[in-house]
Design an enzyme around this catalytic site. Structure first.
Site, mmCIF file in Angstrom:
data_model
loop_
_atom_site.group_PDB
_atom_site.id
_atom_site.type_symbol
_atom_site.label_atom_id
_atom_site.label_comp_id
_atom_site.label_asym_id
_atom_site.label_seq_id
_atom_site.Cartn_x
_atom_site.Cartn_y
_atom_site.Cartn_z
ATOM 1 N NE ARG A 1 52.202 16.897 16.551
ATOM 2 C CZ ARG A 1 50.892 17.055 16.683
ATOM 3 N NH1 ARG A 1 50.282 16.827 17.830
ATOM 4 N NH2 ARG A 1 50.163 17.464 15.655
ATOM 5 C CB SER B 1 36.337 15.224 15.736
ATOM 6 O OG SER B 1 36.846 14.034 16.239
#
Length: 540
Positions: free
Chosen positions: A503, A64
């Site tokens: 995160r 990607s």
């Protein structure tokens, strides 16, 4: 008798000292250490197909938006959705077995556990993006799939990730009442080209659109798709830039959706003038973000949040205008990265329900599937709209009661065909945006003025071990390391309209820090302070 699984695996030994993890985007890392993983994914794909009575499963070889030297692989379920979590665990386990014999034994154990008949048919579809390492990794995958597991394969060569998902869904629904389309590239272009024309209904988007293809597989595929769209005089003039696939080392370099989103600026190669609408795809064309420069040459990003609000408002209008308001409800699914102003706009102005999920398309997709119409886009531009089977049935059977209702219903049905419901698809998504802008008679400036984003900053903190950072509440709060969340909350309290969270990345050893506040200075300051807290906790 020779063991074909062990034999195939012996040709692709496991590098020493590496631990592989099937993450949010499958396996993804430096391409030179992926051969053994590819061969084992061949085994897993065959097992998954056999467990599903010989249905086609998909395998996409891509990394990607990652740099050109990386690569990866992900496995796709028969309806084009992400691999089941239980099978992600199996894929991770088999990829970390050390010897060919251990791999073969584990392969047999999976078959026994799931009562899989290893002599039954197995079928997989495979495609890849334009990375230089793709051909080598494909060969390793085929070794595991065909020689090791004795499965049938359909190799589509180069495709965008969403095209591969589309092929999987088409192959598995062929000849049924739910047939999704023709499982060929031409079938893909014809389906989405016709839907674009039908959804526009003679309306023309203002101006032109410049599409940056990240020097990835989206470039040649968009060139083919354009041949199936209405002529530019009638519909949309598209300029394609950054479509150099001859030099794989230029993939995602200073261009593409991730570059634009992270740097908050147009690719250096952009020649677009003030007010010109632009969008950028990522390396495998499953993300899209829009942007433009205003008359003062100021850059404005229209990211996944903006696409979600634009599409949700348009679908809301169509559902009301066609007389379906009491039969169909629309919801928007976001992650913690969604701008606070976007969430407020959806809830207060559009009066639609908002759900928040952890980061990662599989979570958003799953939540959207529970709604009549679920609109989901990550802020990075990855997303789609999902219509439940009952809702599709309701819309298909509904009898309009006036010419106005019929017009709205015709557009709604065409829009359903234009959306790639198998997965987020940058090509179909930007066509959908252009349809909405044409119907609203908007340019990029009108779209931008629907609400004002809170200034925000996203930082990446490299850490030794991302696994020590554990979250709860859809990744909005840290539970580990101890005390870190309390320190973050204390910093958030110091700024107006402050919000911040940290995160662990799903794809690399890093922690992502997001912060937003009432002013750019406060947002930057908050992000920097939280990043420092994370860095200290990561090295403690």
């Amino acid at each position: 008798m020779a063991d074909p699984v062990a034999e195939a695996m012996s040709r692709h030994p496991t590098p020493e000292g590496l631990v592989y993890q099937y993450g949010t985007a499958g396996f993804r890392t430096k391409s030179e250490v992926l051969d053994s993983v590819m061969a084992r994914c061949g085994l897993i794909a065959a097992l998954r197909s056999r467990a599903l009575k010989g249905k086609w499963v998909g395998v996409m070889i891509t990394a990607s938006h990652n740099p050109p030297e990386d690569n990866g692989v992900k496995i796709v379920e028969p309806m084009g959705n992400m691999l089941q979590e239980e099978w992600e665990i199996l894929a991770t386990a088999i990829s970390n077995k050390q010897t060919p014999e251990e791999v073969s034994q584990y392969y047999q154990e999976i078959a026994e556990k799931y009562r899989i008949d290893l002599s039954s048919p197995a079928r997989a579809v495979v495609a890849r993006d334009t990375r230089a390492s793709g051909a080598r990794l494909l060969a390793a995958f085929l070794d595991g799939l065909t020689k090791g597991a004795g499965a049938e394969v359909k190799d589509y060569g180069f495709l965008t990730t969403p095209q591969l998902h589309y092929m999987v869904r088409c192959l598995n629904t062929e000849g049924t009442p739910d047939a999704y389309g023709t499982p060929t590239e031409k079938g893909y272009y014809e389906k989405f080209g016709a839907a674009f024309k039908n959804a526009l209904r003679g309306k023309k988007p203002s101006g032109s659109l410049t599409v940056d293809c990240a020097n990835g597989v989206g470039g040649p595929k968009l060139a083919e798709l354009i041949k199936h769209l209405p002529p530019k005089e009638e519909a949309l003039e598209i300029f394609v830039v950054n479509d150099n696939v001859i030099k794989p080392e230029s993939l995602n370099v200073e261009c593409g959706a991730d570059f634009v989103k992270t740097n908050q600026r147009a690719p250096p190669s952009s020649k677009a003038g003030p007010g010109d609408r632009c969008c950028s795809l990522d390396g495998d064309a499953d993300r899209v973000v829009y942007y433009f420069k205003d008359s003062n040459n100021m850059f404005h990003l229209l990211d996944g949040d903006r696409i979600a609000t634009l599409v949700a408002s348009f679908l809301g209008d169509l559902v009301r205008q066609s007389g379906l308001a009491d039969k169909v409800t629309i919801g928007v699914v976001q992650t913690a990265y969604a701008n606070g102003a976007a969430t407020e706009y959806v809830e207060k102005t559009l009066k639609l329900k908002v759900d928040c999920t952890p980061t990662g398309v599989k979570y958003l997709h799953h939540a959207a599937e529970k709604l009549d119409v679920g609109v989901y886009f990550e802020a990075n531009g990855h997303g789609t709209v999902i219509f439940s089977p009952d809702t599709l049935d309701t819309i298909a059977k509904y009898e309009p009661r006036s010419p106005g209702q019929k017009d709205a219903l015709d557009v709604l049905r065409a829009v359903i065909d234009l959306i790639n419901q198998a997965v987020g698809d940058a090509l179909s998504d930007f066509l959908l945006v252009e349809v909405v802008l044409a119907h609203k008679s908007w340019g990029a400036q009108e779209w931008l003025s629907t609400y004002t984003d809170l200034p925000n900053r996203l930082l990446k903190v490299i850490v030794a071990d991302r696994k020590i950072f554990q979250t709860t509440d859809a990744e909005r709060k840290l539970v580990k390391p101890d005390g870190l969340q309390k320190s973050i909350d204390a910093e958030v309290q110091k700024v107006r309209q402050g919000r911040s969270f940290a995160r662990a990345s799903g794809t690399e050893d890093a922690v992502r820090v997001y912060a937003e506040a009432a002013t750019r200075g406060e947002a930057d300051d908050l992000a920097r302070k939280v990043a420092e807290l994370v860095k200290a906790a990561g090295s403690a």
